[in-house]
Design an enzyme around this catalytic site. Structure first.
Site, short mmCIF file in Angstrom:
data_model
loop_
_atom_site.label_atom_id
_atom_site.label_comp_id
_atom_site.label_asym_id
_atom_site.label_seq_id
_atom_site.Cartn_x
_atom_site.Cartn_y
_atom_site.Cartn_z
N CYS A 32 12.52 0.40 -5.31
CA CYS A 32 11.36 -0.52 -5.32
C CYS A 32 10.93 -0.92 -6.73
CB CYS A 32 10.19 0.11 -4.58
SG CYS A 32 10.60 0.46 -2.88
N HIS B 157 3.90 -3.81 -6.33
CA HIS B 157 4.91 -3.63 -5.28
C HIS B 157 4.20 -3.51 -3.94
CE1 HIS B 157 8.20 -2.22 -2.96
NE2 HIS B 157 7.73 -0.99 -2.84
N ASN C 95 7.70 -4.53 3.28
CA ASN C 95 8.25 -4.01 2.03
C ASN C 95 9.71 -4.47 1.89
OD1 ASN C 95 9.24 -2.50 -0.10
ND2 ASN C 95 8.40 -0.55 0.61
#
Ligand code: UT7
Length: 338
Positions: free
Chosen positions: A116, A256, A286
């Site tokens: 990520c 994020h 996500n």
């Protein structure tokens, strides 16, 4: 001699058409819209359907848009870096495939794996190429086809992740804009909490590894959540402090998109109010390395030259980091997104 800075001079993005809603997930696993919405902030995510389409498809679409918006000849591109944990194949690099697809025949290209935080790592690397004076046009992309490594029978992961990604163009400037500072961190002892066990050199694919569901994302959510809340906020506060930026000096927090609760905690720690926090987790979930460039893509029309942005991420590895960017152009002039 003036110092060369790496300015982000354009943004491209791509999300697949298929929308997987919380309602549809209710028919697949024991979950419900209320749980997903309150625990994560996610309402829907995009899924790349179609035989033979991998992450290179997403990045190619994003880069084609970027080249077209910035009126860039692909032959002028010096390098393409793709941050991803879902490459089309272990090798060649997804970036090699993208360079070929978009006609970037003079570029060197490679993938970078930092889960990520991948886009932050790639942006820092790309910026150094520009700052060195050696290269003039570097494309940095972050994208993942998370649906390729998600078990749609595991409710703890399948509600969270989605497919998509974006790309930015980096060019040199001597103006007071660009990638100003970065703090990147990693801690491999976090591997036990978030990983994909099989398919690498330690455990190549076998019938047994497939039967045991070891080619899917494993996440022990609570410890990851705790680390994410602390580390993402710590590093964001640290980069703001060392650049003398108070909450009111920051126009945008670009976090994020893993969980709305982690994003809220980071914003609150930095004294940044909700309207200055970029957020699109509700529509894409996500997308791992894709989240930050997709935020740029969605918010480009609101960005103004000189805006101070703090980018922040936490993810598998563990990896985490924050980057201070001074935005280089008025976005409203180049996008029809408001
Ligand atoms: O981007 C990479 C980095 N990743 C992250 O930053 C993710 C960090 N972690 C998280 O965001 C959260 O931990 C999750 C969203 C993954 C989970 O939220 P949580 O509030 O930590 O839930 P939990 O794991 O503590 O589970 C609470 C309950 C459990 O039931 P019991 O034991 O209390 O009866 C779970 O079994 O919720 C249950 N549960 C679900 N219920 C309905 C777990 N997943 C689901 C689900 N639907 N999808």
């Amino acid at each position: 001699m003036k110092t060369i800075q790496a300015a982000i001079t354009g943004v491209g993005g791509y999300v697949p058409d298929y929308i997987l809603t919380n309602k549809e997930l209710e028919t697949m696993v024991d979950t419900n819209d209320e749980w997903i919405t309150t625990r994560t902030g996610i309402k829907e995510r995009r899924i790349l359907k179609g035989e033979g389409l991998g992450t290179s498809y997403i990045v190619t679409k994003a880069v084609q848009e970027l080249l077209q918006k910035t009126k860039t000849d692909p032959k002028e591109i010096d390098a393409i870096i793709v941050a991803t944990v879902t490459p089309d194949m272990p090798f060649p690099a997804t970036a090699n495939l993208v360079a070929d697809q978009v006609g970037a025949t003079n570029a060197f290209s490679y993938d970078l794996s930092a889960a990520c935080s991948g886009f932050l790592y790639a942006l820092t690397t790309g910026a150094k190429y520009i700052e060195s004076g050696s290269y003039k046009k570097v494309i940095v992309a972050g994208a993942d086809k998370m649906s390729s490594i998600i078990n749609y029978k595991d409710r703890t992961t399948c509600v969270i992740f989605g497919d998509g990604g974006g790309a930015v163009l980096l060019e040199p400037t001597t103006e007071n804009v660009g990638v100003r500072d970065a703090i990147l961190r990693s801690d491999g002892s976090g591997a036990v909490y978030l990983n994909m066990k099989a398919g690498g050199s330690r455990m190549p694919a076998t019938h047994a590894s497939v039967d045991a569901n070891l080619h899917y994302v494993f996440q022990d959510g609570q410890p990851v959540f705790k680390f994410a809340v602390t580390k993402m906020a710590d590093v964001s506060a640290e980069i703001a402090e060392r650049n003398n930026l108070k909450g009111e000096d920051i126009q945008w927090l670009v976090p994020h998109q893993a969980n709305k609760r982690i994003i809220d905690a980071t914003a609150s720690r930095m004294g940044i109010s909700e309207e200055k926090v970029m957020m699109n987790i509700e529509k894409y979930g996500n997308t791992t390395a894709g989240t930050i460039p997709l935020l740029f893509w969605d918010y480009e029309g609101k960005l103004k030259k000189g805006d101070n942005l703090i980018l922040a991420a936490f993810g598998g590895g563990f990896t985490w980091g924050a980057i201070y960017v001074k935005w280089a152009y008025d976005g409203a002039a180049v996008t029809n997104k408001k």
